[in-house]
Design a protein around this motif. Structure first.
Motif, mmCIF file in Angstrom:
data_model
loop_
_atom_site.group_PDB
_atom_site.id
_atom_site.type_symbol
_atom_site.label_atom_id
_atom_site.label_comp_id
_atom_site.label_asym_id
_atom_site.label_seq_id
_atom_site.Cartn_x
_atom_site.Cartn_y
_atom_site.Cartn_z
ATOM 1 N N HIS A 135 65.319 -1.574 108.350
ATOM 2 C CA HIS A 135 65.816 -0.398 107.634
ATOM 3 C C HIS A 135 64.767 0.021 106.346
ATOM 4 O O HIS A 135 65.239 0.448 105.528
ATOM 5 C CB HIS A 135 67.125 -0.820 107.090
ATOM 6 C CG HIS A 135 68.191 -0.922 107.977
ATOM 7 N ND1 HIS A 135 68.510 0.026 108.897
ATOM 8 C CD2 HIS A 135 68.771 -2.240 108.213
ATOM 9 C CE1 HIS A 135 69.580 -0.330 109.628
ATOM 10 N NE2 HIS A 135 69.694 -1.721 109.281
ATOM 11 N N SER A 161 70.041 -11.567 106.789
ATOM 12 C CA SER A 161 70.997 -10.479 107.006
ATOM 13 C C SER A 161 71.740 -10.212 108.181
ATOM 14 O O SER A 161 71.359 -11.339 109.055
ATOM 15 C CB SER A 161 69.893 -9.111 106.677
ATOM 16 O OG SER A 161 69.342 -8.924 107.998
ATOM 17 N N GLN A 193 73.045 -7.356 111.400
ATOM 18 C CA GLN A 193 72.946 -6.062 111.819
ATOM 19 C C GLN A 193 73.865 -6.208 113.258
ATOM 20 O O GLN A 193 74.551 -7.023 113.902
ATOM 21 C CB GLN A 193 71.509 -5.920 112.427
ATOM 22 C CG GLN A 193 70.919 -6.717 113.457
ATOM 23 C CD GLN A 193 69.382 -6.423 113.790
ATOM 24 O OE1 GLN A 193 68.754 -6.619 112.890
ATOM 25 N NE2 GLN A 193 69.194 -6.244 115.227
ATOM 26 N N GLN A 250 64.853 -1.766 113.310
ATOM 27 C CA GLN A 250 66.017 -0.975 112.616
ATOM 28 C C GLN A 250 65.678 0.183 111.623
ATOM 29 O O GLN A 250 66.242 0.287 110.588
ATOM 30 C CB GLN A 250 66.823 -2.203 111.883
ATOM 31 C CG GLN A 250 67.303 -3.181 112.899
ATOM 32 C CD GLN A 250 68.519 -2.737 113.676
ATOM 33 O OE1 GLN A 250 69.514 -2.456 113.077
ATOM 34 N NE2 GLN A 250 68.535 -2.796 115.047
ATOM 35 N N ASN A 287 65.770 3.558 109.798
ATOM 36 C CA ASN A 287 66.897 4.147 109.504
ATOM 37 C C ASN A 287 67.015 5.696 110.165
ATOM 38 O O ASN A 287 68.087 6.102 110.191
ATOM 39 C CB ASN A 287 66.519 4.701 107.792
ATOM 40 C CG ASN A 287 66.632 3.518 106.973
ATOM 41 O OD1 ASN A 287 67.445 2.627 107.210
ATOM 42 N ND2 ASN A 287 66.189 3.434 105.577
ATOM 43 N N GLN A 322 76.106 -4.392 99.199
ATOM 44 C CA GLN A 322 76.147 -2.887 99.828
ATOM 45 C C GLN A 322 74.510 -2.380 100.309
ATOM 46 O O GLN A 322 74.634 -1.898 101.201
ATOM 47 C CB GLN A 322 76.548 -1.763 98.734
ATOM 48 C CG GLN A 322 77.886 -2.113 98.399
ATOM 49 C CD GLN A 322 78.431 -1.082 97.105
ATOM 50 O OE1 GLN A 322 77.382 -0.794 96.093
ATOM 51 N NE2 GLN A 322 79.764 -1.009 97.001
ATOM 52 N N TYR A 323 73.691 -2.907 99.398
ATOM 53 C CA TYR A 323 72.399 -2.694 99.809
ATOM 54 C C TYR A 323 72.248 -3.263 101.209
ATOM 55 O O TYR A 323 71.569 -2.760 102.332
ATOM 56 C CB TYR A 323 71.310 -3.245 98.883
ATOM 57 C CG TYR A 323 69.939 -3.277 99.397
ATOM 58 C CD1 TYR A 323 69.103 -2.445 99.684
ATOM 59 C CD2 TYR A 323 69.400 -4.726 99.735
ATOM 60 C CE1 TYR A 323 67.935 -2.297 100.246
ATOM 61 C CE2 TYR A 323 68.078 -4.667 100.281
ATOM 62 C CZ TYR A 323 67.475 -3.519 100.581
ATOM 63 O OH TYR A 323 66.039 -3.859 100.865
ATOM 64 N N LYS A 324 72.568 -4.565 101.646
ATOM 65 C CA LYS A 324 72.466 -5.181 102.749
ATOM 66 C C LYS A 324 73.175 -4.865 103.900
ATOM 67 O O LYS A 324 73.218 -5.039 104.988
ATOM 68 C CB LYS A 324 72.800 -6.615 102.634
ATOM 69 C CG LYS A 324 71.653 -7.632 102.048
ATOM 70 C CD LYS A 324 70.545 -7.646 103.026
ATOM 71 C CE LYS A 324 69.427 -8.792 102.529
ATOM 72 N NZ LYS A 324 68.444 -8.949 103.396
ATOM 73 N N GLY A 325 74.299 -3.766 103.731
ATOM 74 C CA GLY A 325 75.371 -3.204 104.667
ATOM 75 C C GLY A 325 76.525 -4.102 104.943
ATOM 76 O O GLY A 325 77.006 -3.908 105.818
ATOM 77 N N ASP A 344 79.115 -4.265 103.426
ATOM 78 C CA ASP A 344 80.637 -3.560 103.383
ATOM 79 C C ASP A 344 80.679 -3.052 104.695
ATOM 80 O O ASP A 344 81.985 -2.840 105.169
ATOM 81 C CB ASP A 344 80.529 -2.930 102.062
ATOM 82 C CG ASP A 344 78.973 -1.715 102.158
ATOM 83 O OD1 ASP A 344 78.408 -2.014 102.602
ATOM 84 O OD2 ASP A 344 79.333 -0.842 101.686
ATOM 85 N N ARG A 345 79.573 -1.946 105.368
ATOM 86 C CA ARG A 345 79.950 -1.425 106.440
ATOM 87 C C ARG A 345 80.189 -2.176 107.677
ATOM 88 O O ARG A 345 80.586 -1.618 108.650
ATOM 89 C CB ARG A 345 78.640 -0.593 106.698
ATOM 90 C CG ARG A 345 78.329 0.373 105.654
ATOM 91 C CD ARG A 345 77.067 1.227 106.160
ATOM 92 N NE ARG A 345 75.798 0.510 106.330
ATOM 93 C CZ ARG A 345 74.977 0.281 105.409
ATOM 94 N NH1 ARG A 345 75.276 0.829 103.987
ATOM 95 N NH2 ARG A 345 73.911 -0.120 105.484
#
Length: 297
Positions: free
Chosen positions: A149, A197, A199, A206, A208, A274-277, A279-280
């Protein structure tokens, strides 16, 4: 000359850095052994093909080099080739103007007008050159085909502070230590560190600007093994990035690895989660959380 049989098993995670380093911003540096610069294995061919495909698709967005980086590129190639032949002779063989990689089943040129790109084709790792500029270091060349990313076109020519500015809290808390480390890194003391991380899907690159993975794509545990070493002549720092991808479900069979993954996620501040994603991915993580709770009981 016949190569001995391969002993690598890439079906199991080779590294589980979240067990030892839960803090996303932790430098986590360790000494690098004399033969530990590169870790060849049976997936080398996959990474080689990925690099060729990414270069065709993205051009200078995955390989870029400032003109002044050419001496460091050449020195890197001149150091890496004999290292592979000496330390990993069970995997590499020189065949005239080409290097044969047994586990990957491919041959790559030994020399070209793009020394860094050519050297990157020998190994699974992405290769980045950081050169001293005053009190900091700048990214002057990179073969970056398995990015997490971030985009090379946004980073080329940038300082350490520029490159890491998007990481919450990095420049305020970690940048002075990182710059000091780079200034004092010695040729004879290379180091290794790890990032981890999660994904969706098993793509290596990956970027963006790629289309998002399908919402039901399998979750993968992503590890980046990163080494840093100083070249003796140009003084450039070579940053290698080897990406390992494993279906997250594989962690269930590895003792406390899955429960401790969720402990590691939750131990970091929300802004870093959140930076690492993370939460998504929360919805997709729920079945794994249930498995982790069962393993912990």
């Amino acid at each position: 000359m016949l190569f001995p049989p391969m002993k690598f098993d890439h079906r199991r995670p080779r590294h589980l850095p979240h067990l030892d380093h839960t803090d996303i911003l932790l430098m986590g540096l360790s000494p690098l052994g004399s033969n530990g610069w590169i870790e060849p294995d049976g997936e080398a061919g996959r990474y080689h093909l990925n690099k060729l495909a990414q270069r065709r698709r993205y051009g200078d967005r995955v390989y870029n080099a400032l003109p002044e980086s050419l001496p460091a590129q050449r020195e890197l190639a001149e150091c890496l080739l004999p290292y592979l032949l000496r330390e990993h002779g069970d995997c590499y063989r020189r065949e005239g103007a080409r290097l044969y990689c047994l586990p990957g089943g491919f041959r790559a040129p030994v020399t070209s007008a793009e020394p860094l790109w050519t050297a990157s084709l020998w190994v699974a790792d992405d290769l980045v050159i950081m050169e001293p500029r005053g009190d900091t270091h700048c990214l002057t060349a990179a073969s970056l085909c398995a990015a997490s990313h971030w985009r090379l076109e946004d980073k080329i020519g940038g300082t350490l502070g520029d490159i890491h500015a998007v990481i919450p809290g990095f420049n305020a808390t970690l940048l002075p230590r990182v710059e000091r480390f780079f200034r004092h890194l010695r040729v004879e003391h290379p180091v290794v560190r790890f990032n981890w991380s999660l994904q969706r899907g098993g793509r290596l690159n990956q970027r963006n600007d790629d289309a998002a993975q399908a919402a039901d794509a399998e979750l993968y545990y992503r590890v980046e093994r990163q080494s840093l070493r100083r070249l003796p002549d140009t003084g450039a720092v070579i940053f290698t990035i080897r990406v390992y991808l494993h279906p997250l479900l594989q962690l269930q069979a590895m003792g406390p690895a899955l429960p401790k993954l969720f402990q590691a996620i939750e131990s970091n501040p929300l802004v870093l989660q959140q930076y690492k994603g993370f939460d998504r991915l929360e919805g997709a993580l729920q079945p794994y959380r249930a498995l982790a709770r069962g393993a912990a009981q």
